[in-house]
Scaffold this motif. Structure first.
Motif, PDB file in Angstrom:
ATOM      1  N   GLN A 173      81.653  39.688  57.133  1.00  0.00           N
ATOM      2  CA  GLN A 173      82.376  38.645  56.413  1.00  0.00           C
ATOM      3  C   GLN A 173      83.054  37.634  57.337  1.00  0.00           C
ATOM      4  OE1 GLN A 173      84.983  40.329  53.433  1.00  0.00           O
ATOM      5  NE2 GLN A 173      83.451  41.832  52.769  1.00  0.00           N
ATOM      6  N   LEU A 174      82.719  37.666  58.625  1.00  0.00           N
ATOM      7  CA  LEU A 174      83.311  36.712  59.566  1.00  0.00           C
ATOM      8  C   LEU A 174      82.835  35.299  59.255  1.00  0.00           C
ATOM      9  CD1 LEU A 174      82.832  38.668  62.917  1.00  0.00           C
ATOM     10  CD2 LEU A 174      84.972  38.341  61.657  1.00  0.00           C
ATOM     11  N   LEU A 220      76.758  46.602  71.790  1.00  0.00           N
ATOM     12  CA  LEU A 220      75.566  46.952  71.028  1.00  0.00           C
ATOM     13  C   LEU A 220      75.927  47.352  69.602  1.00  0.00           C
ATOM     14  CD1 LEU A 220      72.551  47.367  70.861  1.00  0.00           C
ATOM     15  CD2 LEU A 220      72.857  49.669  71.815  1.00  0.00           C
ATOM     16  N   CYS A 221      77.051  48.029  69.449  1.00  0.00           N
ATOM     17  CA  CYS A 221      77.515  48.423  68.113  1.00  0.00           C
ATOM     18  C   CYS A 221      77.806  47.180  67.261  1.00  0.00           C
ATOM     19  CB  CYS A 221      78.760  49.296  68.238  1.00  0.00           C
ATOM     20  SG  CYS A 221      79.483  49.780  66.652  1.00  0.00           S
ATOM     21  N   ILE A 222      78.491  46.220  67.853  1.00  0.00           N
ATOM     22  CA  ILE A 222      78.811  44.982  67.131  1.00  0.00           C
ATOM     23  C   ILE A 222      77.541  44.210  66.802  1.00  0.00           C
ATOM     24  CG2 ILE A 222      79.919  42.722  67.354  1.00  0.00           C
ATOM     25  CD1 ILE A 222      82.096  44.083  69.043  1.00  0.00           C
ATOM     26  N   TYR A 223      76.645  44.118  67.785  1.00  0.00           N
ATOM     27  CA  TYR A 223      75.408  43.376  67.556  1.00  0.00           C
ATOM     28  C   TYR A 223      74.585  44.002  66.432  1.00  0.00           C
ATOM     29  CZ  TYR A 223      70.977  41.023  68.258  1.00  0.00           C
ATOM     30  OH  TYR A 223      69.832  40.293  68.057  1.00  0.00           O
ATOM     31  N   SER A 224      74.512  45.325  66.420  1.00  0.00           N
ATOM     32  CA  SER A 224      73.757  46.017  65.379  1.00  0.00           C
ATOM     33  C   SER A 224      74.337  45.728  63.996  1.00  0.00           C
ATOM     34  CB  SER A 224      73.747  47.531  65.642  1.00  0.00           C
ATOM     35  OG  SER A 224      73.104  47.824  66.875  1.00  0.00           O
ATOM     36  N   ALA A 225      75.662  45.604  63.924  1.00  0.00           N
ATOM     37  CA  ALA A 225      76.313  45.318  62.644  1.00  0.00           C
ATOM     38  C   ALA A 225      76.075  43.879  62.204  1.00  0.00           C
ATOM     39  CB  ALA A 225      77.809  45.592  62.744  1.00  0.00           C
ATOM     40  N   LEU A 226      75.987  42.958  63.159  1.00  0.00           N
ATOM     41  CA  LEU A 226      75.806  41.550  62.839  1.00  0.00           C
ATOM     42  C   LEU A 226      74.340  41.157  62.693  1.00  0.00           C
ATOM     43  CD1 LEU A 226      78.356  39.905  65.309  1.00  0.00           C
ATOM     44  CD2 LEU A 226      78.642  40.235  62.842  1.00  0.00           C
ATOM     45  N   ARG A 227      73.454  41.960  63.231  1.00  0.00           N
ATOM     46  CA  ARG A 227      72.032  41.600  63.298  1.00  0.00           C
ATOM     47  C   ARG A 227      71.416  41.453  61.914  1.00  0.00           C
ATOM     48  NH1 ARG A 227      67.110  44.193  63.361  1.00  0.00           N
ATOM     49  NH2 ARG A 227      65.510  43.135  64.599  1.00  0.00           N
ATOM     50  N   ASP A 287      79.276  33.254  65.512  1.00  0.00           N
ATOM     51  CA  ASP A 287      78.456  32.698  66.592  1.00  0.00           C
ATOM     52  C   ASP A 287      79.083  32.970  67.962  1.00  0.00           C
ATOM     53  OD1 ASP A 287      76.723  31.759  64.692  1.00  0.00           O
ATOM     54  OD2 ASP A 287      77.431  29.681  64.763  1.00  0.00           O
ATOM     55  N   LYS A 288      80.394  32.818  68.041  1.00  0.00           N
ATOM     56  CA  LYS A 288      81.099  33.075  69.297  1.00  0.00           C
ATOM     57  C   LYS A 288      80.984  34.552  69.686  1.00  0.00           C
ATOM     58  CE  LYS A 288      85.616  32.334  71.492  1.00  0.00           C
ATOM     59  NZ  LYS A 288      87.024  31.873  71.267  1.00  0.00           N
TER      60      LYS A 288
END
Length: 355
Positions: free
Chosen positions: A56-57, A83-90, A63-64
């Protein structure tokens, strides 16, 4: 002595790779310490401490954040968080393929460890890479896959996973590439001038049946990898496309497409002109063909011809009366004989002859 040194170096590298943890493998205490660490970038720390879910960002913050977590990181705990954050945003639709390539280069060991736990992730990443290559060229992806396919990489991360990734990528690339020429033209052809004439049941039964479609329906998949990639291509690309080898007409490519609403067949000539039919197309004499329509609201046929100089031409279509369904078809010479069911009247037999 040199061989011993190489073996020791490989063993050390393997131990280092195994030691690279996933975020879920870290204790809560280590996770908290990593988030609050001075080495953790402000945008990462603020997002992790915020009550706002990652999905929900706002666009600017997202993007940042993606730019930061796809950057190089030497701290293994912080890398696990990235990697954890990227997996959630991917996004699973293939739109983040360039970021996927970056993450694969920076966090190879952790990603392969994650895939070993859940192989479905591998197939989705392979779809993204294959789709990107088909749309924008293979050069970037091939460089990444070449590094991952090296003997050293396979020794560290497992030959099976690397080979599966390459096979899945090849299938996705072939499907998306073929799909670029599919469904480009599905406009309704002109109406054919001639009409159907009646047959008798005896006449229909006496006909020798030449009724095998030019391209067989999609059958069993050849492997578990193809089954998984078929699902990925249909989920995110709308269809699983297969380029078909044939000797029907030079200069004409054929692409079979499996979609949620049925199967389709696209003819593409040497100039890129194309037409998409339902995948039930039969050959007649003298290069003529007939495509049967069963998926439309009204059943019917489309008649065309493969040209001697290459390519094809459509003459038009003839629809059946509303409520009439095609039960069977026999193609003899230039005639199409249909066994039909007429709503409220029962079964009947009709034919259309190309003159």
């Amino acid at each position: 002595m040199r061989r011993l040194a190489i073996i020791i170096a490989l063993l050390f590298s393997a131990l280092c790779v195994d030691a690279q943890p996933l975020w879920s493998e870290l204790t809560p205490e280590v996770q908290i310490a990593t988030i609050h660490s001075r080495r953790t970038p402000e945008v990462v720390r603020d997002v992790m401490l915020s009550a706002t879910p990652l999905k929900q960002l706002d666009a600017a913050t997202r993007d940042k954040l993606v730019a930061k977590v796809t950057s190089r990181c030497s701290d293994e705990h912080l890398a696990a968080l990235y990697l954890c954050i990227y997996s959630a945003l991917r996004e699973p639709n293939g739109s983040m393929a360039q970021s996927d390539m970056c993450m694969l280069s920076l966090h190879t060991g952790q990603i392969f460890k994650s895939w070993a736990c859940d192989e479905s992730e591998l197939y989705n990443w392979a779809y993204a890479l294959g789709s990107y290559s088909a749309l924008y060229g293979e050069a970037k992806v091939k460089r990444v896959l070449k590094r991952l396919s090296s003997a050293k990489t396979m020794a560290l991360y497992g030959q099976t996973l690397v080979q599966t990734l390459n096979s899945a990528y090849d299938i996705a690339y072939a499907s998306v590439s073929a799909g670029l020429n599919s469904f480009n033209d599905i406009t309704t052809p002109a109406t054919l001038g001639d009409v159907f004439t009646l047959d008798s049941e005896e006449e229909y039964a006496a006909l020798s049946s030449v009724s095998s479609p030019i391209v067989a329906p999609f059958g069993e998949v050849h492997s578990d990898v193809e089954a998984a990639m078929c699902k990925e291509c249909m989920a995110w690309g709308g269809a699983y496309h297969t380029a078909i080898k044939h000797n029907v007409s030079r200069g004409v490519s054929m692409i079979r497409s499996k979609r949620a609403d049925g199967e389709y067949l696209t003819f593409v000539d040497a100039h890129g002109d194309s037409y998409t039919f339902s995948n039930e197309v039969y050959m007649l004499d003298d290069g003529y063909f007939v495509a049967v329509k069963r998926l439309a609201s009204s059943h019917g046929i489309i008649v065309g011809k493969f040209l001697q100089r290459g390519g094809f031409v459509l003459f038009g279509e003839r629809s059946l009366d509303y409520g009439t369904k095609i039960l069977g078809i026999k193609c003899v010479g230039r005639s199409i004989h249909l066994h039909v069911d007429v709503e409220g009247k029962g079964e009947n037999y009709i034919n259309y002859t190309i003159r």
